[in-house]
Design an enzyme around this catalytic site. Structure first.
Site, PDB file in Angstrom:
ATOM      1  N   ASP A   1      -8.721  14.780   5.542  1.00 49.47           N
ATOM      2  CA  ASP A   1      -9.463  14.854   6.660  1.00 49.47           C
ATOM      3  C   ASP A   1      -8.528  14.982   8.087  1.00 49.47           C
ATOM      4  O   ASP A   1      -7.433  14.341   8.040  1.00 49.47           O
ATOM      5  CB  ASP A   1     -10.447  13.911   6.698  1.00 49.47           C
ATOM      6  CG  ASP A   1     -11.597  13.957   5.767  1.00 49.47           C
ATOM      7  OD1 ASP A   1     -11.620  14.887   4.822  1.00 49.47           O
ATOM      8  OD2 ASP A   1     -12.676  13.377   5.846  1.00 49.47           O
TER       9      ASP A   1
ATOM     10  N   HIS B   1     -15.076  19.852   9.420  1.00 44.37           N
ATOM     11  CA  HIS B   1     -15.291  18.302   9.744  1.00 44.37           C
ATOM     12  C   HIS B   1     -15.659  18.412  11.009  1.00 44.37           C
ATOM     13  O   HIS B   1     -15.233  17.385  11.684  1.00 44.37           O
ATOM     14  CB  HIS B   1     -13.846  17.954   9.387  1.00 44.37           C
ATOM     15  CG  HIS B   1     -13.866  16.392   9.290  1.00 44.37           C
ATOM     16  ND1 HIS B   1     -14.941  15.514   8.483  1.00 44.37           N
ATOM     17  CD2 HIS B   1     -13.068  15.221   9.614  1.00 44.37           C
ATOM     18  CE1 HIS B   1     -14.618  14.333   8.448  1.00 44.37           C
ATOM     19  NE2 HIS B   1     -13.453  14.283   9.416  1.00 44.37           N
TER      20      HIS B   1
ATOM     21  N   HIS C   1     -15.342  15.855  16.061  1.00 46.66           N
ATOM     22  CA  HIS C   1     -15.389  14.581  15.269  1.00 46.66           C
ATOM     23  C   HIS C   1     -15.707  13.457  16.183  1.00 46.66           C
ATOM     24  O   HIS C   1     -15.187  12.434  16.251  1.00 46.66           O
ATOM     25  CB  HIS C   1     -13.809  14.293  14.980  1.00 46.66           C
ATOM     26  CG  HIS C   1     -13.661  13.241  13.830  1.00 46.66           C
ATOM     27  ND1 HIS C   1     -13.424  11.913  13.982  1.00 46.66           N
ATOM     28  CD2 HIS C   1     -13.779  13.553  12.470  1.00 46.66           C
ATOM     29  CE1 HIS C   1     -13.402  11.497  12.979  1.00 46.66           C
ATOM     30  NE2 HIS C   1     -13.292  12.295  11.921  1.00 46.66           N
TER      31      HIS C   1
ATOM     32  N   HIS D   1      -6.152  10.893   5.100  1.00 49.23           N
ATOM     33  CA  HIS D   1      -6.420  11.626   6.433  1.00 49.23           C
ATOM     34  C   HIS D   1      -4.831  12.159   7.060  1.00 49.23           C
ATOM     35  O   HIS D   1      -4.106  11.306   6.437  1.00 49.23           O
ATOM     36  CB  HIS D   1      -6.955  10.468   7.264  1.00 49.23           C
ATOM     37  CG  HIS D   1      -8.260  10.080   7.268  1.00 49.23           C
ATOM     38  ND1 HIS D   1      -8.670   8.916   6.256  1.00 49.23           N
ATOM     39  CD2 HIS D   1      -9.525  10.422   7.769  1.00 49.23           C
ATOM     40  CE1 HIS D   1      -9.873   8.934   6.292  1.00 49.23           C
ATOM     41  NE2 HIS D   1     -10.612   9.852   7.114  1.00 49.23           N
TER      42      HIS D   1
END
Length: 170
Positions: free
Chosen positions: A7, A58, A62, A153
């Protein structure tokens, strides 16, 4: 098989190294990308696709602290703008969506469905964005079994060590 998901990219410092590592282990991953970062680094998003990995949505910005309570219009804007950013950069339309911090809201599934996106969670994570210690992170993630979906991540400073540990020991 195990699904590795990464991510918060693309990240100029880490994406190229993660791609090289995945190539070395002949492994594919899903990169859940943030639309704003895709707009800043379209060449990295293109390279992820060129190397045969999947790119997922995503959100555009964010909004980790507020996405869970976003209304229908904001939810749709975050997801649809990210779709557009990824499509413009790579020529590919994502089919997977992951909410920031996994915090979905009442509108996430209907909006994702409307845009042809499957909402994807995870069942293995090491809190790499918080712990910043690859050994502690890997202790939480490993061992892996078939069907596991691993969350990690980019932009953590330890992404390469974490991915290396997953690929070597997973």
């Amino acid at each position: 098989p195990v699904l590795i998901t990464i991510d918060d990219g693309p990240c100029p410092e880490e994406t190229p190294r993660l791609l090289d590592l995945l190539d070395r282990y002949e492994t594919k991953a899903v990169f859940f990308m943030i639309g704003e970062k895709v707009r800043k680094h379209p060449e990295l998003a293109k390279e992820v696709v060129r190397r045969g990995h999947e790119v997922g949505n995503h959100t555009m910005t964010h909004p980790q602290g507020t996405f869970w309570c976003a209304g229908p219009w904001r939810t749709k804007r975050e997801i649809s703008q990210c779709q557009e950013a990824i499509r413009e950069a790579t020529g590919v339309t994502p089919v997977k969506f992951r909410a920031p911090v996994g915090h979905r809201n009442l509108f996430t599934h209907p909006v994702a469905g409307e845009l042809g996106l499957e909402v994807v969670a995870w069942n293995r994570r090491g809190f790499d964005a918080v712990l910043k210690d690859s050994e502690k992170v890997l202790k939480q993630i490993l061992p892996l079994t078939g069907g596991d979906i691993v969350l990690m991540h980019e932009g953590t400073g330890i992404a390469e060590e974490v991915l290396s540990g997953i690929l070597e020991k997973g």
